[in-house]
Design an enzyme around this catalytic site. Structure first.
Site, PDB file in Angstrom:
ATOM      1  N   GLU A 244       0.834  -1.199   0.000  1.00 40.67           N
ATOM      2  CA  GLU A 244       0.000   0.000   0.000  1.00 40.67           C
ATOM      3  C   GLU A 244       0.868   1.248   0.000  1.00 40.67           C
ATOM      4  OE1 GLU A 244      -2.648  -0.068   3.345  1.00 40.67           O
ATOM      5  OE2 GLU A 244      -3.534  -1.977   2.733  1.00 40.67           O
ATOM      6  N   LYS A 246       2.235   4.543   1.455  1.00 37.98           N
ATOM      7  CA  LYS A 246       2.343   5.086   2.811  1.00 37.98           C
ATOM      8  C   LYS A 246       2.161   6.591   2.724  1.00 37.98           C
ATOM      9  CE  LYS A 246       4.978   4.655   7.098  1.00 37.98           C
ATOM     10  NZ  LYS A 246       4.746   5.961   7.700  1.00 37.98           N
ATOM     11  N   ARG A 251      -2.865   9.665  11.344  1.00 35.59           N
ATOM     12  CA  ARG A 251      -3.746   8.517  11.408  1.00 35.59           C
ATOM     13  C   ARG A 251      -5.026   8.864  12.141  1.00 35.59           C
ATOM     14  NH1 ARG A 251      -1.045   2.922  12.963  1.00 35.59           N
ATOM     15  NH2 ARG A 251      -2.834   1.514  12.908  1.00 35.59           N
ATOM     16  N   ARG A 266      -4.315   8.753  16.900  1.00 31.65           N
ATOM     17  CA  ARG A 266      -3.472   7.579  17.125  1.00 31.65           C
ATOM     18  C   ARG A 266      -3.353   7.231  18.604  1.00 31.65           C
ATOM     19  NH1 ARG A 266       1.645   6.047  17.922  1.00 31.65           N
ATOM     20  NH2 ARG A 266       2.880   5.066  16.285  1.00 31.65           N
ATOM     21  N   GLU A 296      -5.399   7.154   6.915  1.00 32.40           N
ATOM     22  CA  GLU A 296      -4.457   8.260   7.034  1.00 32.40           C
ATOM     23  C   GLU A 296      -5.094   9.479   6.362  1.00 32.40           C
ATOM     24  OE1 GLU A 296      -1.634   7.763   8.696  1.00 32.40           O
ATOM     25  OE2 GLU A 296      -0.175   9.255   8.034  1.00 32.40           O
ATOM     26  N   PHE A 336      -7.377   2.388   5.320  1.00 32.84           N
ATOM     27  CA  PHE A 336      -6.612   1.159   5.111  1.00 32.84           C
ATOM     28  C   PHE A 336      -7.074   0.001   5.979  1.00 32.84           C
ATOM     29  CE2 PHE A 336      -3.794   4.118   7.552  1.00 32.84           C
ATOM     30  CZ  PHE A 336      -3.789   3.452   8.774  1.00 32.84           C
ATOM     31  N   LYS A 417       7.163  -1.370   6.975  1.00 37.54           N
ATOM     32  CA  LYS A 417       7.283  -0.111   6.237  1.00 37.54           C
ATOM     33  C   LYS A 417       8.631   0.013   5.554  1.00 37.54           C
ATOM     34  CE  LYS A 417       8.120   2.257  10.630  1.00 37.54           C
ATOM     35  NZ  LYS A 417       7.797   3.355  11.516  1.00 37.54           N
TER      36      LYS A 417
HETATM   37  P1  ATP Z   1       6.194   6.845  11.251  1.00 35.49           P
HETATM   38  O1  ATP Z   1       6.802   7.733  12.314  1.00 35.49           O
HETATM   39  O2  ATP Z   1       7.170   5.963  10.536  1.00 35.49           O
HETATM   40  O3  ATP Z   1       5.206   7.506  10.366  1.00 35.49           O
HETATM   41  P2  ATP Z   1       4.778   5.756  13.389  1.00 35.49           P
HETATM   42  O4  ATP Z   1       5.851   5.522  14.379  1.00 35.49           O
HETATM   43  O5  ATP Z   1       3.843   6.885  13.599  1.00 35.49           O
HETATM   44  O6  ATP Z   1       5.375   5.777  11.953  1.00 35.49           O
HETATM   45  P3  ATP Z   1       4.519   3.220  12.386  1.00 35.49           P
HETATM   46  O7  ATP Z   1       3.850   1.998  12.825  1.00 35.49           O
HETATM   47  O8  ATP Z   1       5.979   3.192  12.491  1.00 35.49           O
HETATM   48  O9  ATP Z   1       3.955   4.435  13.202  1.00 35.49           O
HETATM   49  O10 ATP Z   1       4.097   3.553  10.867  1.00 35.49           O
HETATM   50  C1  ATP Z   1       2.785   3.402  10.537  1.00 35.49           C
HETATM   51  C2  ATP Z   1       2.115   4.731  10.317  1.00 35.49           C
HETATM   52  O11 ATP Z   1       2.074   5.047   8.934  1.00 35.49           O
HETATM   53  C3  ATP Z   1       0.688   4.596  10.704  1.00 35.49           C
HETATM   54  O12 ATP Z   1       0.542   4.966  12.054  1.00 35.49           O
HETATM   55  C4  ATP Z   1      -0.056   5.531   9.787  1.00 35.49           C
HETATM   56  O13 ATP Z   1      -0.191   6.792  10.419  1.00 35.49           O
HETATM   57  C5  ATP Z   1       0.856   5.721   8.596  1.00 35.49           C
HETATM   58  N1  ATP Z   1       0.331   5.169   7.324  1.00 35.49           N
HETATM   59  C6  ATP Z   1       0.320   5.799   6.143  1.00 35.49           C
HETATM   60  N2  ATP Z   1      -0.181   5.047   5.167  1.00 35.49           N
HETATM   61  C7  ATP Z   1      -0.518   3.864   5.714  1.00 35.49           C
HETATM   62  C8  ATP Z   1      -1.079   2.667   5.215  1.00 35.49           C
HETATM   63  N3  ATP Z   1      -1.389   2.494   3.944  1.00 35.49           N
HETATM   64  N4  ATP Z   1      -1.274   1.654   6.100  1.00 35.49           N
HETATM   65  C9  ATP Z   1      -0.954   1.787   7.393  1.00 35.49           C
HETATM   66  N5  ATP Z   1      -0.419   2.898   7.929  1.00 35.49           N
HETATM   67  C10 ATP Z   1      -0.195   3.945   7.109  1.00 35.49           C
END
Ligand code: ATP
Length: 573
Positions: A244, A246, A251, A266, A296, A336, A417
């Protein structure tokens, strides 16, 4: 309860804390366990209820003055000297005239009731009412109880005991060991309400806890993604998978029940008032009476249709000027996940089934859209898609295990990711917690701010360990803002859930999270992150990105094991 707090505050071993807590839980009447658990978390009700204590030091000082017979000036002077309102309360009330005060007759119900009223009174005269409610508690408290209450209301208790420690202790208190912690954890991840889980566990037992399922208006704790360094690693791990886009926004979890829609962040805060556009779109574009979705939100330019940078999107998270900004920065919500719909718990079903159901539930329209996905088998295909999406200005990709359930509240390889930044030496930014700050020299002294001391989080031990001193890259505005913000959380001593070998000018309560980028992770004899053999890990040339990340709490910061993974990725490269 005050004694239990005292004991917890003097222990640093998580195992010891869980044992002490279990002993304490056994003494709690079943009808009280819910509120006792909230109080241990440092809250009155779960975050998503939107009720916060928010009492300043001044109000607490006034209540203390009223009860102890000391003047406000005397209380303030003692606070300046000791640096802890808890201790000030303890001392002030230990010399109080016992005959006029009913020291020691306080109950948990009374404390909870008064604090709840305190948090919810508003309008004219509410300030005086708050002081009276607090003063009443102090007047009935023993000195130790007064200390705990003062620290609680001013937010100076340690973070609240880590949720996983509370769950360990709940399991031990009831059955003698930790075997059912997983069941408790699952229920907590689905409800974000540890008080409710504890109450169900104590009063109805295991079956009832196992039967807890997602419910509208109880936010589900988010599934999180792991990292891998390359497309090849991802395919090796997942095989055929879904990839998918990103999106680089924020979120949101959207809950619908009949005509009511609520939107959560979140970290489970209710943000409904900020997103009237998302609320309306959910009513228009979702084919379900009841549902929980996750997606997102990202801003776009209505003239060009292009996504705007994260710094612009984030401006939509605001209390004032909501309508104006909704027009200025319209949002799309790329959905998502479907987690619940019309009585069915979708979290337990495999990814492919959730996606298929999601496709059936979303009606085409201007705001809600299903996130772009593609099934991929080969690393080259994945690389091509990655390049294409990054070329379109997206942050990277999320690869998803086709068969995995939704891993609420956990970071698992069900989601992996891969970001643009992984091609540089240090693969990713880190979200670190501020544990102290420096006054700085020269021009900086005028701001009272010269840099930050930051830490990562170790959820296993519930400790914050230092990783970087950040001394450069601040704008004047940031310096002024940090100075103002951090003064409020200043502590006289190192907080006891922090491991750190160096002394900042001012310690602060681990609460604020910032994102930093750095050149690389290096070994260091100074920082305690991943400490082993007289060395830890540190960030080289750390720089701050943006300001405080309000969407993360301290325990959502980058963990010690993530830093070790990033260090490993860096070494492999
Ligand atoms: P980061 O700081 O890397 O954005 P994070 O620490 O907030 O991530 P992670 O689990 O590391 O959280 O990365 C997932 C985040 O990416 C999710 O919390 C969401 O906000 C975002 N995101 C964007 N697109 C998607 C997607 N297609 N599916 C899931 N999450 C997504």
């Amino acid at each position: 309860m005050a004694q239990a707090y005292d004991k917890l505050e003097s222990t640093t071993s998580r195992l010891q804390m869980a044992d002490d807590l279990a002993v304490f839980f056994k003494t709690v009447p079943p009808g009280l366990i819910r509120n006792v658990v909230y109080l241990l978390q440092g809250i009155l009700v779960p975050e998503h209820h939107g009720i916060q204590l928010g009492i300043g030091d001044k109000l607490c000082e006034q209540a203390l003055s009223k009860v102890s017979g000391k003047t406000i000036k005397q209380i303030e002077a003692a606070y300046r000297k000791i640096g802890d309102l808890g201790q000030v309360a303890e001392t002030a009330l230990s010399v109080k005239t016992q005959k006029s005060l009913g020291g020691g007759s306080l109950t948990v119900e009374k404390v909870y009731d008064n604090l709840y009223k305190l948090a919810t009174v508003s309008g004219e005269g509410s300030q005086d009412q708050k002081i009276s409610l607090l003063a009443e508690l102090f007047s009935q408290a023993s000195p130790t109880e007064a200390k705990t209450i003062a620290r609680f209301v001013t937010g100076r208790l340690r973070l609240g005991v880590a949720e996983s420690t509370i769950m360990d202790a709940l399991s031990v208190a009831k059955i003698g060991d930790k075997t059912h912690k997983d069941v408790l954890e699952r229920a907590f991840n689905l409800t974000s309400d540890l008080g409710q889980v504890a109450e169900t566990w104590f009063n109805q037992g295991l079956d009832a806890v196992s039967q807890i399922t997602p419910q509208p208006f109880n936010p589900i704790r988010p599934a999180l993604a792991e990292r891998l360094p390359s497309a090849k690693d991802i395919i090796e791990r997942l095989g055929k998978c879904s990839v998918e886009a990103k999106y680089d926004g924020f979120r949101l979890q959207v809950h619908k029940y009949g005509k009511t829609v609520r939107v959560y962040s979140r970290r489970q805060e209710d943000m409904t008032a900020m997103f009237p556009d998302i609320v309306k779109a959910t009513l228009d574009q979702l084919n379900a009476d009841e549902a929980i979705l996750e997606g997102e939100a990202i801003g776009y330019n209505s003239a060009t249709g292009q996504f705007v940078p994260f710094q612009e999107t984030i401006q939509r998270k605001r209390k004032h000027g909501v309508a104006k900004y909704a027009e200025k920065i319209p949002l799309k919500l790329f959905v998502f996940e479907l987690l619940y719909a019309d009585g069915t718990d979708w979290t337990v079903r495999p990814y492919v089934e959730r996606q298929a159901e999601l496709a059936r539930r979303i009606i085409a329209g201007p705001i809600l859209a299903q996130a772009e996905t593609k099934i991929i088998e080969k690393p080259e295909e994945l690389e091509n898609l990655f390049d294409k999406l990054v070329g379109e200005g997206l942050e990277g990709i999320m690869a998803k295990d086709l068969h995995a359930p939704y891993s609420a509240g956990a970071r698992k390889f069900a989601w992996i990711k891969l970001k643009r930044s992984y091609s540089s030496k240090l693969a990713d930014s880190l979200d670190v917690v501020i544990i102290g700050f420096y006054y700085g020299k020269g021009k900086r002294t005028e701001f009272g701010f010269g840099g930050l001391l930051s830490a990562i989080y170790d959820p296993n031990e519930d400790r914050f360990r230092s990783i970087a001193k950040i001394g450069t890259g601040f704008s004047e505005q940031q310096m002024a803002d940090f100075s103002e913000l951090l003064q409020k959380d200043a502590l006289k001593q190192k907080p006891n859930n922090v491991d750190c070998l160096i002394e900042p000018d001012v310690w602060v309560k681990p609460r604020h999270v910032i994102t930093v980028i750095a050149d690389e992770i290096t070994r260091s004899p100074v920082h305690t992150c991943a400490w082993s053999d007289k060395e830890g890990l540190a960030l080289r040339f750390p720089r701050i990105k943006g300001f405080v990340r309000t969407d993360k709490s301290a325990t959502d910061a980058t963990t010690e094991s993530e830093v070790l993974e990033l260090y490993e990725m860096q070494r492999q490269r």
